[in-house]
Each structure stands twice: as structure tokens, then as C-alpha cells.
Design an enzyme around this catalytic site. Sequence first.
Site, PDB file in Angstrom:
ATOM      1  N   GLY A  58       0.872  -1.172   0.000  1.00 33.12           N
ATOM      2  CA  GLY A  58       0.000   0.000   0.000  1.00 33.12           C
ATOM      3  C   GLY A  58       0.910   1.223   0.000  1.00 33.12           C
ATOM      4  CD  GLN A 205      -2.711  -7.108  -3.512  1.00 34.44           C
ATOM      5  OE1 GLN A 205      -3.397  -7.805  -4.257  1.00 34.44           O
ATOM      6  NE2 GLN A 205      -1.539  -6.640  -3.879  1.00 34.44           N
ATOM      7  CG  ASP A 246      -0.027   2.224  -5.833  1.00 35.88           C
ATOM      8  OD1 ASP A 246      -1.156   1.773  -6.072  1.00 35.88           O
ATOM      9  OD2 ASP A 246       0.710   1.779  -4.923  1.00 35.88           O
ATOM     10  CG  ASN A 256      -5.156   1.880  -7.249  1.00 39.16           C
ATOM     11  OD1 ASN A 256      -4.395   1.933  -6.282  1.00 39.16           O
ATOM     12  ND2 ASN A 256      -6.332   1.292  -7.175  1.00 39.16           N
TER      13      ASN A 256
HETATM   14  O1  MRU Z   1       0.779  -3.939  -4.671  1.00 39.56           O
HETATM   15  P1  MRU Z   1       0.107  -3.230  -3.528  1.00 39.56           P
HETATM   16  O2  MRU Z   1      -0.721  -4.132  -2.698  1.00 39.56           O
HETATM   17  O3  MRU Z   1       1.103  -2.416  -2.737  1.00 39.56           O
HETATM   18  O4  MRU Z   1      -0.872  -2.198  -4.246  1.00 39.56           O
HETATM   19  C1  MRU Z   1      -1.653  -1.340  -3.448  1.00 39.56           C
HETATM   20  C2  MRU Z   1      -2.591  -0.490  -4.195  1.00 39.56           C
HETATM   21  O5  MRU Z   1      -2.668  -0.506  -5.402  1.00 39.56           O
HETATM   22  C3  MRU Z   1      -3.418   0.477  -3.378  1.00 39.56           C
HETATM   23  O6  MRU Z   1      -4.661   0.710  -3.977  1.00 39.56           O
HETATM   24  C4  MRU Z   1      -2.672   1.819  -3.265  1.00 39.56           C
HETATM   25  O7  MRU Z   1      -1.361   1.614  -2.850  1.00 39.56           O
HETATM   26  C5  MRU Z   1      -3.356   2.758  -2.344  1.00 39.56           C
HETATM   27  S1  MRU Z   1      -3.239   2.256  -0.673  1.00 39.56           S
HETATM   28  C6  MRU Z   1      -3.927   3.454   0.314  1.00 39.56           C
END
Ligand code: MRU
Length: 351
Positions: A58, A205, A246, A256
Site C-alpha cells: 500500500g 489483496q 499509488d 493504482n
Molecule cells: O501492490 P500493492 O498491494 O502495494 O498495491 C496497493 C494499491 O494498489 C493500493 O490501492 C494503493 O497503494 C493505495 S493504498 C492506500
Amino acid sequence: VTSPLGAGHPAIESVRWAPGGRAVRIIDQRRLPGEYVERDLATLEEVCDAIRTLAVRGAPAIGICAAMGLVVAAERDDTPGGATSARVAELARAIAATRPTAVNLTWALDRVSRRAAGPEGDPARMLAAMRAEATAILEEDRASCRAIGEAGLSLLAEGSRVLTHCNAGALATGGIGTALAPLYLAAAQGLRVEAIATETRPLLQGSRLTAWELGRAGIPATLVTDSMVSSLMAAGDVDLCLVGADRIAANGDVANKIGTYGLAVLARYHGIPFHVAAPWSTIAPGTATGADIRIEERDAAEVVSLGGVRTAPDGIRVRNPAFDVTPAALVTSIITDRGVLVPPYHFGPGT
Ligand code: MRU
């Protein structure tokens, strides 16, 4: 730290200092929902490995973990006389190399590294300044999450059915999440809202993390696989979409979790609002458009197996981009800790 839902709902603290402050304590998100395990990251290698393998994940959470991890690594550094600012920059580069897409990672590392440049020749003062900065990043993120939640409340009504993707909740931040923050605050005020969580292939996730944290908070949630969204929307079962980010480019394009772009296209077709929630630290004025965002490609092994069981034939070619870019034109609003923004989006230098 208190939960927005009050007593009986202990807050999720995905990243924090371990007691004594010599390590970064994380919830190991690889083990959820089966097991709740906390881990202490005490070395550069442990910090990098935790971020790379999504033990901590995240965008805001990896920024916080990176900031604190840089402090821990600098404190343990065996350079005679203590780490110099040049050495801190080297450690920061190693942490930054773990994942390329979320801007919060380099943003947080830059903030802490800048504090190393001031008190040169006084390692104790330098480390204290770095530690104070990392702590501030955590505390600011907590406040940002709450501000996003308050701003996003205006989008919700009694009975709202909110589709969300991946996990942009407490597990992904230092506070109560970004996309999930309005849901937590709505529930705390007695508003009945429902979440629809997409499973989020390949690393799940949505089902492992979002379903877990919403369930723990008593917020009604329905889990669907990614391919079910179109028919739910066609049936009129989704009132709005609310996802995290992201990296948000200067023109409002949003990187994202992979699959977000498809959801935005579907939402537009069905006339459903598509909102992005993110702290200001996720906005990257130096990234002109989505085309300038580096998308992480992860290991093929994540696609050809599920829960350790092989689900594809040997030798099959695989693509595994971890993120995609949603064009700004598909984003109804960006909910930030500084309020709700609507198009056209322009994030210039100094934003
Ligand atoms: O690969 P991840 O699990 O780190 O990806 C996370 C996401 O895409 C979330 O939507 C993003 O980081 C926002 S978290 C508040």
C-alpha cells in the site's frame, strides 16, 4: 491510536516503531487472513525484503516503512564514525529500488534523506533529525487518512454500495486508510454503508486484506471476483466506486492496482461515479502524465499459481504488471486530505 469505531475495535497499526525504536514493527500482510503476525524489521535487508515481498504494502504504508527503515539502517550502519549523508543516500537508493510505482516510497525517503544533509559531522544529531522526520511522516499520514475520510463522507448516503479494489484501507496506510476511510467514518456515525470488494488477482489483496479488515470492523462487505464487476454494475448493484492510488500524475492520471483502469471504464459505461482517494503525498507533480509512470512488472510465479498450487502449464508465457493507469478523464473526483478535487486536474511544481 484509536479506531474510528471506538472501544472494542482496536485500531490496525500496519507500520510503527517497535518498542525501544530500534526496529520497524509491521503486520505481516502475507499471512493474512489466516494468521495475524507482527514482524520487526531491524536491518536494511529485512526492510527491503518486506517491501519487495508485500509483507508491508500500500503506497502510504511502504513510504512510512521506508522512512523508518532508513533510520534503522543508518543507526546500525558500520561506517567508522557513523553513517554520513552520502551513506544515507546510498541506503535510501537501496530501499527505493524495491518497488518503482508508488511515489510515496521515494517521497518519504527524500524527506528523511534531506534531514541527513543538515547536521554533517554530528551523527547523533543527524540520526535524531531523521528519526523525527520519519515519525512525522507516520503521524501526518494518520491525520491525512482521517481528513480523507471526512472529505469522502460527502459522497456517501444511507445504504450506499461502494465498490473498492485491492486494499486501500488501514493495512495500506499509517491510519484508517484512504478509500476505506469514508466507510469507517460513516459506520462510526451510524450510517449504513456496504462495501463490494474485488478479489484483486493475482495477489488477492481484496479478498485477503480488504475483506479481513472490513469484517473486523463490522462493516458489511461482499466479495466478488474481478470478472464479476460488469454484471453487478449492469444489474444496478453498485452506487459508486472508490479506490486508492499509488501515483497521481500532474494531469490527474492515476496509477493504482492492476484492474483499476478496467473498473473505471466499466463505471463510465454504466454511469457510475468513479472516485480516487489519496493523500497529497501520492500526487507527483514531477510526473507529467500516466505515460511517464513506471509500472512494476512482478514475477510470473504470481500468475501461474494460486495459494502455492500450480494453475497453468509449464512454459506458458506470462505478463504480470502490478499496476495500471486510469486516465484522468475517467476520474469523477480525487478525494484528498486537502478536500475533494474535480476535473480538470493540474498539479504543478510546488503543489
Ligand atoms: O501492490 P500493492 O498491494 O502495494 O498495491 C496497493 C494499491 O494498489 C493500493 O490501492 C494503493 O497503494 C493505495 S493504498 C492506500
